[in-house]
Design an enzyme around this catalytic site. Structure first.
Site, PDB file in Angstrom:
ATOM      1  N   THR A   1       0.827  -1.207   0.000  1.00  0.00           N
ATOM      2  CA  THR A   1       0.000   0.000   0.000  1.00  0.00           C
ATOM      3  C   THR A   1       0.861   1.255   0.000  1.00  0.00           C
ATOM      4  O   THR A   1       0.565   2.221  -0.716  1.00  0.00           O
ATOM      5  CB  THR A   1      -0.963   0.001   1.211  1.00  0.00           C
ATOM      6  OG1 THR A   1      -1.689  -1.236   1.220  1.00  0.00           O
ATOM      7  CG2 THR A   1      -1.943   1.149   1.128  1.00  0.00           C
ATOM      8  N   CYS A   2       1.932   1.256   0.757  1.00  0.00           N
ATOM      9  CA  CYS A   2       2.832   2.416   0.785  1.00  0.00           C
ATOM     10  C   CYS A   2       3.486   2.606  -0.576  1.00  0.00           C
ATOM     11  O   CYS A   2       3.607   3.739  -1.061  1.00  0.00           O
ATOM     12  CB  CYS A   2       3.898   2.244   1.861  1.00  0.00           C
ATOM     13  SG  CYS A   2       3.233   2.118   3.534  1.00  0.00           S
ATOM     14  N   ALA A   3       3.894   1.520  -1.197  1.00  0.00           N
ATOM     15  CA  ALA A   3       4.499   1.596  -2.520  1.00  0.00           C
ATOM     16  C   ALA A   3       3.491   2.144  -3.534  1.00  0.00           C
ATOM     17  O   ALA A   3       3.833   2.980  -4.373  1.00  0.00           O
ATOM     18  CB  ALA A   3       5.001   0.216  -2.956  1.00  0.00           C
TER      19      ALA A   3
END
Length: 169
Positions: free
Chosen positions: A59-61
């Protein structure tokens, strides 16, 4: 304390995001070249603070990729992707992913950013990392948009953040 969830489990964070209309707290973060940077280094620019626990999660990526694509053409704007990752890991991630329109910054030397911005996870398996949040600051560092993502695995509302950014002076 404010709470979010991670896979449905409640996680406490240390406070609240800066309020709409308030001046964002200054910070000391580290660039990939190991130089330190503060909010003043971006004076006169609109800012998107994309705060993530770690770029080494799906999700961060995705957040970094989305802001890189959507913010690349915006004038007088800087997107800062802030995490606890080491600058070396952030640089490697950005190079592999072709992320050039987002500047990755690390809390490596100073974790006060997380406490000052009210997003430090204080319990749960990711205690010590940040919650996922987006803040938009105008050219005077006034908060014009804030979004504390309620479920850590959920992406932020990119459209709402960019709409607020467009309205910011």
């Amino acid at each position: 304390m404010t709470t979010i969830t991670r896979r449905g489990e409640t996680v406490q964070i240390n406070g609240d995001l800066p309020a709409i209309g308030s001046v964002a707290p200054d910070f000391k973060l580290t660039r990939k070249d190991l130089s330190d940077v503060s909010l003043a280094d971006y004076a006169g620019m609109r800012k998107v603070l994309s705060i993530v626990p770690s770029l080494d999660t799906p999700t961060c990526a995705m957040s970094a990729r989305q802001f890189n694509q959507r913010a690349a053409a915006l004038e007088n704007t800087v997107v800062l992707n802030i995490s606890a990752d080491l600058p070396f890991a952030m640089a490697r991630f950005c190079e592999i992913e072709g992320i050039e329109a987002v500047e990755a910054l690390s809390m490596m030397r100073d974790r006060r950013f997380a406490t000052d911005y009210g997003i430090l996870q204080v319990d749960g398996p990711m205690a010590g990392l940040t919650a996922r949040a987006v803040l938009v600051l105008d050219t005077h560092d006034v908060v014009v948009y804030r979004d504390l993502v309620p479920e850590i695995r959920q992406e932020p509302d990119y459209d709402a953040a960019l709409t607020a950014l467009e309205a910011a002076s």
